[in-house]
Design a protein around this motif. Structure first.
Motif, PDB file in Angstrom:
ATOM      1  N   ASP A 147       0.679  -1.308   0.083  1.00 57.57           N
ATOM      2  CA  ASP A 147       0.008  -0.044  -0.230  1.00 57.57           C
ATOM      3  C   ASP A 147       0.858   1.204   0.036  1.00 57.57           C
ATOM      4  O   ASP A 147       2.128   0.919  -0.073  1.00 57.57           O
ATOM      5  N   GLU A 148       0.204   2.443   0.124  1.00 59.92           N
ATOM      6  CA  GLU A 148       1.061   3.637   0.067  1.00 59.92           C
ATOM      7  C   GLU A 148       2.033   3.741   1.113  1.00 59.92           C
ATOM      8  O   GLU A 148       2.965   4.268   0.914  1.00 59.92           O
ATOM      9  N   THR A 149       1.751   3.390   2.204  1.00 58.72           N
ATOM     10  CA  THR A 149       2.835   3.307   3.388  1.00 58.72           C
ATOM     11  C   THR A 149       3.938   2.267   3.076  1.00 58.72           C
ATOM     12  O   THR A 149       5.179   2.732   3.457  1.00 58.72           O
ATOM     13  N   ASP A 150       3.675   1.268   2.476  1.00 56.58           N
ATOM     14  CA  ASP A 150       4.608   0.132   2.283  1.00 56.58           C
ATOM     15  C   ASP A 150       5.678   0.892   1.182  1.00 56.58           C
ATOM     16  O   ASP A 150       6.820   0.786   1.035  1.00 56.58           O
ATOM     17  N   TYR A 151       5.032   1.678   0.102  1.00 51.89           N
ATOM     18  CA  TYR A 151       5.848   2.118  -0.998  1.00 51.89           C
ATOM     19  C   TYR A 151       6.713   3.209  -0.517  1.00 51.89           C
ATOM     20  O   TYR A 151       7.898   3.517  -0.609  1.00 51.89           O
ATOM     21  N   ALA A 152       6.048   3.997   0.636  1.00 50.24           N
ATOM     22  CA  ALA A 152       7.109   5.273   1.236  1.00 50.24           C
ATOM     23  C   ALA A 152       8.061   4.557   2.116  1.00 50.24           C
ATOM     24  O   ALA A 152       9.161   4.960   1.926  1.00 50.24           O
ATOM     25  N   LEU A 153       8.118   3.384   2.650  1.00 50.17           N
ATOM     26  CA  LEU A 153       9.080   2.558   3.278  1.00 50.17           C
ATOM     27  C   LEU A 153      10.097   2.129   2.339  1.00 50.17           C
ATOM     28  O   LEU A 153      11.246   2.274   2.412  1.00 50.17           O
TER      29      LEU A 153
ATOM     30  N   THR B 113      12.114   4.877   0.618  1.00 54.90           N
ATOM     31  CA  THR B 113      12.948   5.530   1.478  1.00 54.90           C
ATOM     32  C   THR B 113      14.231   4.442   1.853  1.00 54.90           C
ATOM     33  O   THR B 113      15.394   5.116   1.859  1.00 54.90           O
TER      34      THR B 113
ATOM     35  N   ASP C 146       9.794  14.074  -2.247  1.00 58.49           N
ATOM     36  CA  ASP C 146       8.327  13.500  -2.550  1.00 58.49           C
ATOM     37  C   ASP C 146       8.425  13.380  -4.027  1.00 58.49           C
ATOM     38  O   ASP C 146       9.061  13.883  -4.910  1.00 58.49           O
TER      39      ASP C 146
ATOM     40  N   THR D 254       0.953   9.916  -5.926  1.00 58.12           N
ATOM     41  CA  THR D 254       1.210   9.343  -4.699  1.00 58.12           C
ATOM     42  C   THR D 254       2.436   8.567  -5.045  1.00 58.12           C
ATOM     43  O   THR D 254       2.692   8.504  -6.376  1.00 58.12           O
TER      44      THR D 254
END
Length: 139
Positions: free
Chosen positions: A102-108, A111, A118, A124
């Motif tokens: 999900d988007e949180t996982d993509y952010a991790l 990073t 960004d 997103t």
């Protein structure tokens, strides 16, 4: 004409081989982790080495000073990198998109792989990765 070290690494991607050798890993026979979602920084880098090189090199905190926008950074990578490494990056982006994230996982993920900026508005991270995959596929 000789290349400067940074240009040479961009074109031939040899820094990864040197780091792997230093760590005691054979660069030519290294095994990627199983197809599960990576859990550690090492697993992310082992599974997506060229994506880490791309995100860490072209999308670090200095990216806004070096490039006009995200598209200019992608174009610079495409213009200065060997076609074999571009093909590897293309495959790695597609592999990342197949993971159940999900988007949180993509952010991790981005990073851990070195991205420090960004995604461009209005995207997103997941949507930008889809756009990036299309850009790479069209080269």
């Amino acid at each position: 004409m000789s290349l400067k070290p940074r240009e040479h690494d961009r074109k031939y991607g040899e820094l990864d081989h040197v780091v792997r050798a230093y760590l005691g890993h054979r660069a030519d026979t290294g095994q990627a982790p199983p197809p599960a979602t990576p859990q550690t920084r090492w697993e992310w880098h082992a599974r997506f080495p060229e994506l880490a090189q791309f995100l860490g090199g072209w999308f670090s905190q200095d990216m806004p000073d070096e490039f006009e926008d995200h598209d200019a950074a992608v174009q610079d990578y495409l213009d200065t990198t060997d076609s074999g490494l571009v093909a590897q990056l293309t495959g790695e982006v597609h592999d990342l998109l197949t993971l159940p994230l999900d988007e949180t996982d993509y952010a991790l993920a981005v990073t851990e792989l070195g991205m420090e900026v960004d995604p461009p508005a209005p995207y997103t991270l997941g949507a930008w990765l889809v756009v990036l995959a299309g850009q790479l596929r069209s080269t």
